[in-house]
Design a protein around this motif. Sequence first.
Motif, PDB file in Angstrom:
ATOM      1  N   LYS A 137      -4.445  12.985   0.263  1.00  0.00           N
ATOM      2  CA  LYS A 137      -5.267  11.873  -0.196  1.00  0.00           C
ATOM      3  C   LYS A 137      -6.727  12.047   0.237  1.00  0.00           C
ATOM      4  O   LYS A 137      -7.644  11.756  -0.523  1.00  0.00           O
ATOM      5  CB  LYS A 137      -4.704  10.563   0.368  1.00  0.00           C
ATOM      6  N   ASP A 189       0.978   4.225  -2.789  1.00  0.00           N
ATOM      7  CA  ASP A 189       0.811   5.638  -2.437  1.00  0.00           C
ATOM      8  C   ASP A 189       1.963   6.481  -2.993  1.00  0.00           C
ATOM      9  O   ASP A 189       1.748   7.569  -3.533  1.00  0.00           O
ATOM     10  CB  ASP A 189       0.723   5.819  -0.922  1.00  0.00           C
ATOM     11  N   PHE A 194       0.954  13.011   2.799  1.00  0.00           N
ATOM     12  CA  PHE A 194       0.180  12.326   1.773  1.00  0.00           C
ATOM     13  C   PHE A 194      -1.224  12.031   2.269  1.00  0.00           C
ATOM     14  O   PHE A 194      -2.183  12.144   1.535  1.00  0.00           O
ATOM     15  CB  PHE A 194       0.862  11.023   1.335  1.00  0.00           C
ATOM     16  N   LYS A 195      -1.359  11.685   3.542  1.00  0.00           N
ATOM     17  CA  LYS A 195      -2.678  11.378   4.106  1.00  0.00           C
ATOM     18  C   LYS A 195      -3.592  12.593   3.997  1.00  0.00           C
ATOM     19  O   LYS A 195      -4.761  12.469   3.660  1.00  0.00           O
ATOM     20  CB  LYS A 195      -2.524  10.934   5.555  1.00  0.00           C
ATOM     21  N   LYS A 209       1.502   6.948  -6.688  1.00  0.00           N
ATOM     22  CA  LYS A 209       0.476   7.967  -6.965  1.00  0.00           C
ATOM     23  C   LYS A 209       1.053   9.376  -6.809  1.00  0.00           C
ATOM     24  O   LYS A 209       0.828  10.240  -7.655  1.00  0.00           O
ATOM     25  CB  LYS A 209      -0.716   7.763  -6.035  1.00  0.00           C
ATOM     26  N   GLU A 268       0.831  -1.205   0.000  1.00  0.00           N
ATOM     27  CA  GLU A 268       0.000   0.000   0.000  1.00  0.00           C
ATOM     28  C   GLU A 268       0.869   1.259   0.000  1.00  0.00           C
ATOM     29  O   GLU A 268       0.586   2.218  -0.717  1.00  0.00           O
ATOM     30  CB  GLU A 268      -0.931   0.010   1.211  1.00  0.00           C
ATOM     31  N   HIS A 269       1.948   1.245   0.767  1.00  0.00           N
ATOM     32  CA  HIS A 269       2.864   2.386   0.798  1.00  0.00           C
ATOM     33  C   HIS A 269       3.477   2.606  -0.594  1.00  0.00           C
ATOM     34  O   HIS A 269       3.556   3.746  -1.072  1.00  0.00           O
ATOM     35  CB  HIS A 269       3.967   2.160   1.839  1.00  0.00           C
TER      36      HIS A 269
END
Length: 128
Positions: free
Chosen positions: A124, A74, A120-121, A77, A70-71
């Motif tokens: 996102k 991310d 990023f959170k 992206k 997942e990292h």
Amino acid sequence: MQSLLYLSAAEKMANRTFVLATYRHLLRATRIAFRDDEPTLTASRHYARDQFRKDGRLASGSTEAGQCVEHAQDVTKILRENVVQGKKKGDNTYKLNMHEDTQRLDNHTATTLKGTTKTFKDIKNATF
């Protein structure tokens, strides 16, 4: 959560295929983001390879392995949509490496983000 012992051969192969696809997407993203910057491109690819090798020791299907994938997704992206490099062309003039995947914001939104630091959170989960 399934243990590695309880994964079928097909599930193990699917996990491997998925991880390799994520790795290839990450390498493509580095090529797009750093296309005219050979030292940064090389360093980013070496770092990605080293991280995938280190994380390759994690058990297939484990929570930790899932978090690592997942990292990587991310990071891919962010590289594709948010990293833009520029070269100075003259006094206060820069040529930006924009491409079709680069996220473009309107001037008002860009002005409100100027000088801010976002994780990023934050990005996102933000709505524009």
